[in-house]
Design a protein around this motif. Structure first.
Motif, PDB file in Angstrom:
ATOM      1  N   ILE A  22     -61.696 -23.019 -62.522  1.00  0.00           N
ATOM      2  CA  ILE A  22     -61.858 -21.780 -63.275  1.00  0.00           C
ATOM      3  C   ILE A  22     -60.481 -21.263 -63.666  1.00  0.00           C
ATOM      4  N   SER A  23     -60.367 -20.767 -64.879  1.00  0.00           N
ATOM      5  CA  SER A  23     -59.142 -20.146 -65.380  1.00  0.00           C
ATOM      6  C   SER A  23     -59.440 -18.705 -65.754  1.00  0.00           C
ATOM      7  N   TYR A  24     -58.743 -17.793 -65.118  1.00  0.00           N
ATOM      8  CA  TYR A  24     -58.802 -16.389 -65.535  1.00  0.00           C
ATOM      9  C   TYR A  24     -57.738 -16.190 -66.602  1.00  0.00           C
ATOM     10  N   LYS A  25     -58.154 -15.695 -67.761  1.00  0.00           N
ATOM     11  CA  LYS A  25     -57.212 -15.530 -68.859  1.00  0.00           C
ATOM     12  C   LYS A  25     -57.012 -14.055 -69.185  1.00  0.00           C
ATOM     13  N   TYR A  26     -55.804 -13.764 -69.542  1.00  0.00           N
ATOM     14  CA  TYR A  26     -55.374 -12.396 -69.801  1.00  0.00           C
ATOM     15  C   TYR A  26     -54.684 -12.401 -71.157  1.00  0.00           C
ATOM     16  N   LEU A  27     -55.291 -11.758 -72.138  1.00  0.00           N
ATOM     17  CA  LEU A  27     -54.788 -11.752 -73.504  1.00  0.00           C
ATOM     18  C   LEU A  27     -54.099 -10.423 -73.798  1.00  0.00           C
ATOM     19  N   GLN A  28     -52.854 -10.502 -74.227  1.00  0.00           N
ATOM     20  CA  GLN A  28     -52.054  -9.310 -74.525  1.00  0.00           C
ATOM     21  C   GLN A  28     -51.658  -9.327 -75.986  1.00  0.00           C
ATOM     22  N   GLN A  29     -51.919  -8.229 -76.678  1.00  0.00           N
ATOM     23  CA  GLN A  29     -51.550  -8.087 -78.080  1.00  0.00           C
ATOM     24  C   GLN A  29     -50.632  -6.885 -78.245  1.00  0.00           C
ATOM     25  N   ASP A  30     -49.622  -7.051 -79.075  1.00  0.00           N
ATOM     26  CA  ASP A  30     -48.669  -5.968 -79.313  1.00  0.00           C
ATOM     27  C   ASP A  30     -48.333  -5.940 -80.794  1.00  0.00           C
ATOM     28  N   SER A  64     -42.280   2.457 -81.722  1.00  0.00           N
ATOM     29  CA  SER A  64     -43.692   2.702 -81.447  1.00  0.00           C
ATOM     30  C   SER A  64     -44.441   1.385 -81.547  1.00  0.00           C
ATOM     31  N   SER A  65     -45.540   1.291 -80.845  1.00  0.00           N
ATOM     32  CA  SER A  65     -46.318   0.058 -80.888  1.00  0.00           C
ATOM     33  C   SER A  65     -47.751   0.358 -80.499  1.00  0.00           C
ATOM     34  N   ILE A  66     -48.613  -0.568 -80.886  1.00  0.00           N
ATOM     35  CA  ILE A  66     -50.009  -0.519 -80.485  1.00  0.00           C
ATOM     36  C   ILE A  66     -50.270  -1.775 -79.668  1.00  0.00           C
ATOM     37  N   ALA A  67     -50.673  -1.622 -78.426  1.00  0.00           N
ATOM     38  CA  ALA A  67     -50.866  -2.770 -77.550  1.00  0.00           C
ATOM     39  C   ALA A  67     -52.203  -2.670 -76.850  1.00  0.00           C
ATOM     40  N   GLN A  68     -52.782  -3.815 -76.536  1.00  0.00           N
ATOM     41  CA  GLN A  68     -53.988  -3.836 -75.733  1.00  0.00           C
ATOM     42  C   GLN A  68     -54.004  -5.094 -74.884  1.00  0.00           C
ATOM     43  N   ASN A  69     -54.615  -4.970 -73.699  1.00  0.00           N
ATOM     44  CA  ASN A  69     -54.694  -6.052 -72.747  1.00  0.00           C
ATOM     45  C   ASN A  69     -56.163  -6.362 -72.479  1.00  0.00           C
ATOM     46  N   LEU A  70     -56.521  -7.633 -72.557  1.00  0.00           N
ATOM     47  CA  LEU A  70     -57.916  -8.031 -72.439  1.00  0.00           C
ATOM     48  C   LEU A  70     -58.040  -9.192 -71.456  1.00  0.00           C
ATOM     49  N   LYS A  71     -59.242  -9.324 -70.862  1.00  0.00           N
ATOM     50  CA  LYS A  71     -59.427 -10.315 -69.809  1.00  0.00           C
ATOM     51  C   LYS A  71     -60.686 -11.135 -70.065  1.00  0.00           C
ATOM     52  N   GLY A  72     -60.706 -12.342 -69.482  1.00  0.00           N
ATOM     53  CA  GLY A  72     -61.861 -13.216 -69.558  1.00  0.00           C
ATOM     54  C   GLY A  72     -61.698 -14.367 -68.585  1.00  0.00           C
ATOM     55  N   ALA A  73     -62.594 -15.333 -68.642  1.00  0.00           N
ATOM     56  CA  ALA A  73     -62.527 -16.484 -67.744  1.00  0.00           C
ATOM     57  C   ALA A  73     -63.148 -17.704 -68.407  1.00  0.00           C
ATOM     58  N   ASP A  74     -62.583 -18.881 -68.098  1.00  0.00           N
ATOM     59  CA  ASP A  74     -63.122 -20.161 -68.544  1.00  0.00           C
ATOM     60  C   ASP A  74     -63.437 -21.007 -67.311  1.00  0.00           C
ATOM     61  N   ILE A  75     -64.475 -21.817 -67.396  1.00  0.00           N
ATOM     62  CA  ILE A  75     -64.808 -22.715 -66.299  1.00  0.00           C
ATOM     63  C   ILE A  75     -64.931 -24.138 -66.822  1.00  0.00           C
ATOM     64  N   GLY A  76     -64.694 -25.112 -65.953  1.00  0.00           N
ATOM     65  CA  GLY A  76     -64.778 -26.500 -66.361  1.00  0.00           C
ATOM     66  C   GLY A  76     -65.177 -27.404 -65.209  1.00  0.00           C
ATOM     67  N   ILE A  77     -65.815 -28.509 -65.547  1.00  0.00           N
ATOM     68  CA  ILE A  77     -66.242 -29.517 -64.575  1.00  0.00           C
ATOM     69  C   ILE A  77     -65.903 -30.899 -65.117  1.00  0.00           C
ATOM     70  N   ARG A  78     -65.411 -31.767 -64.241  1.00  0.00           N
ATOM     71  CA  ARG A  78     -65.168 -33.175 -64.572  1.00  0.00           C
ATOM     72  C   ARG A  78     -65.909 -34.056 -63.575  1.00  0.00           C
ATOM     73  N   TYR A  79     -66.465 -35.139 -64.057  1.00  0.00           N
ATOM     74  CA  TYR A  79     -67.178 -36.078 -63.190  1.00  0.00           C
ATOM     75  C   TYR A  79     -66.872 -37.488 -63.661  1.00  0.00           C
ATOM     76  N   PHE A 104     -54.454 -18.035 -65.181  1.00  0.00           N
ATOM     77  CA  PHE A 104     -54.331 -18.188 -63.740  1.00  0.00           C
ATOM     78  C   PHE A 104     -55.520 -19.032 -63.288  1.00  0.00           C
ATOM     79  N   SER A 105     -55.240 -20.229 -62.766  1.00  0.00           N
ATOM     80  CA  SER A 105     -56.305 -21.211 -62.578  1.00  0.00           C
ATOM     81  C   SER A 105     -56.391 -21.693 -61.135  1.00  0.00           C
ATOM     82  N   TYR A 106     -57.607 -22.108 -60.769  1.00  0.00           N
ATOM     83  CA  TYR A 106     -57.866 -22.702 -59.460  1.00  0.00           C
ATOM     84  C   TYR A 106     -58.907 -23.796 -59.630  1.00  0.00           C
ATOM     85  N   ALA A 107     -58.737 -24.888 -58.887  1.00  0.00           N
ATOM     86  CA  ALA A 107     -59.684 -26.009 -58.981  1.00  0.00           C
ATOM     87  C   ALA A 107     -59.866 -26.650 -57.617  1.00  0.00           C
ATOM     88  N   PHE A 108     -61.022 -27.285 -57.461  1.00  0.00           N
ATOM     89  CA  PHE A 108     -61.392 -27.941 -56.206  1.00  0.00           C
ATOM     90  C   PHE A 108     -62.111 -29.243 -56.542  1.00  0.00           C
TER      91      PHE A 108
END
Length: 333
Positions: free
Chosen positions: A159-167, A175-190, A146-150
């Motif tokens: 910035i990109s908010y990332k959501y990692l899902q494993q199953d 039956s299953s084993i699942a986990q959900n994890l979160k993080g963020a990436d940032i970037g700049i261009r000039y 999920f990203s936003y830029a200006f």
């Protein structure tokens, strides 16, 4: 006010470059290392500065603020060998962005984006210690962005908010084993000149297990972007491994890229004097080729772009399972 914002963004670009050696990456969720989109694959992954399509949610969220309106991209990656012979493996990818442009005292752009990259392995047979069949095992990993830029004039930040899902589960036993994890990436261009683009991204680390992480890296990028020719080089830094270089070239024929031919090299290690590992790290080096075709569908600048990219390890070996990758992408812009 506008000049202050531009100066602040440029200062952050410099600061990120200075602190880049403080970051490292380790290797879980390795399917994400393949990248996103066939164009990027054909350029050897040297896409941090050049990206201006929906795959910016992965490569550099600053590229979302391109002022091109609505764009959508669908990609599919295939392993040409190894895993493709032992199970049903799929790598679906999709991304979309919306970026309006306003002309105020200066040019202001904004952008929002969403995308996902997936990895599915279906029909893995599981047996117990007595070789009794227990059922089929399915494994999947999904990364959502999920990203936003200006952007102001020739500077963009995103910035990109990332959501990692494993199953990881057994279908027959429901039956299953699942986990959900979160993080963020940032970037700049000039872009100090129309033909020159500088970029930096920081990819956040996500802990997916004990002492197991997704990639946390800092990538600096330099690109020359002319009317018919683009040349780019990315430099990724790691404290625990060799720094790596990705480079690519794209030549376009016709107005607004009717045809495009690409070649690139990926994961070329920067040596630190340890020759004992030279044979191993050279197995990671990859050669890439790509082709693109753009079909205009209206007078308002709308077009459909078809891309294909092939990535082949320079020294194929079963030591590395991802020896050849073929990617196809359709982009609506």
């Amino acid at each position: 006010m506008i000049n202050s914002i531009k100066n602040m963004l440029c200062l952050m670009l410099i600061i990120l470059g200075l602190i880049s050696h403080a970051y490292s990456y380790e290797g879980a969720a390795s399917f994400l290392k393949r990248g996103m989109s066939a164009r990027a694959l054909g350029l050897g992954g040297a896409y941090t500065a050049l990206v201006n399509d929906p795959s910016a949610v992965y490569w550099n969220p600053a590229g979302i603020a391109n002022g091109l309106g609505f764009s959508m991209q669908i990609s599919d990656l295939k392993d040409a060998q190894f895993y493709s012979n032992i199970s049903d493996v799929n790598y679906p990818q999709m991304a979309m962005t919306l970026s309006p442009r306003w002309k105020l005292f200066t040019t202001v752009t904004m952008g929002i984006g969403f995308g996902f990259s997936g990895y599915y392995v279906n029909g893995i047979e599981q047996y117990d210690e007595q070789s009794s069949y227990l059922g089929d095992l399915n494994y999947s990993e999904m990364a959502y962005y999920f990203s936003y830029a200006f952007g102001v004039d020739n500077v963009q930040m995103g910035i990109s908010y990332k959501y990692l899902q494993q199953d990881f589960g057994i279908v027959q036993r429901e039956s299953s084993i699942a986990q959900n994890l979160k993080g963020a990436d940032i970037g700049i261009r000039y872009s100090p000149f129309r033909f020159l683009i500088l970029a930096i991204t920081i990819n956040d680390k996500i802990e997916v297990g004990r002492k197991e992480y997704t990639a946390k890296a800092v990538t600096s990028s330099l690109a020359f972007n002319f009317t018919q020719l683009s040349i780019a080089t990315d430099y990724s830094i790691s404290d625990i491994s060799f720094d790596r270089i990705r480079s690519g070239l794209e030549y376009r024929i016709g107005n607004e890229m009717q045809y495009a031919f690409r070649i690139g090299v990926r994961d070329i290690p920067v040596r630190d004097g340890n020759e004992r590992l030279s044979d191993i790290i050279e197995l990671n080096a990859k050669l890439a080729l790509g082709f693109g075709y753009q079909y205009d569908i209206g007078r308002n600048g709308r077009a459909i772009i078809f891309d294909i990219g092939v990535q082949q390890e320079m020294k194929p070996s079963l030591v590395s399972p991802f020896s050849r990758i073929i990617a196809t992408t359709i982009t609506l812009k």
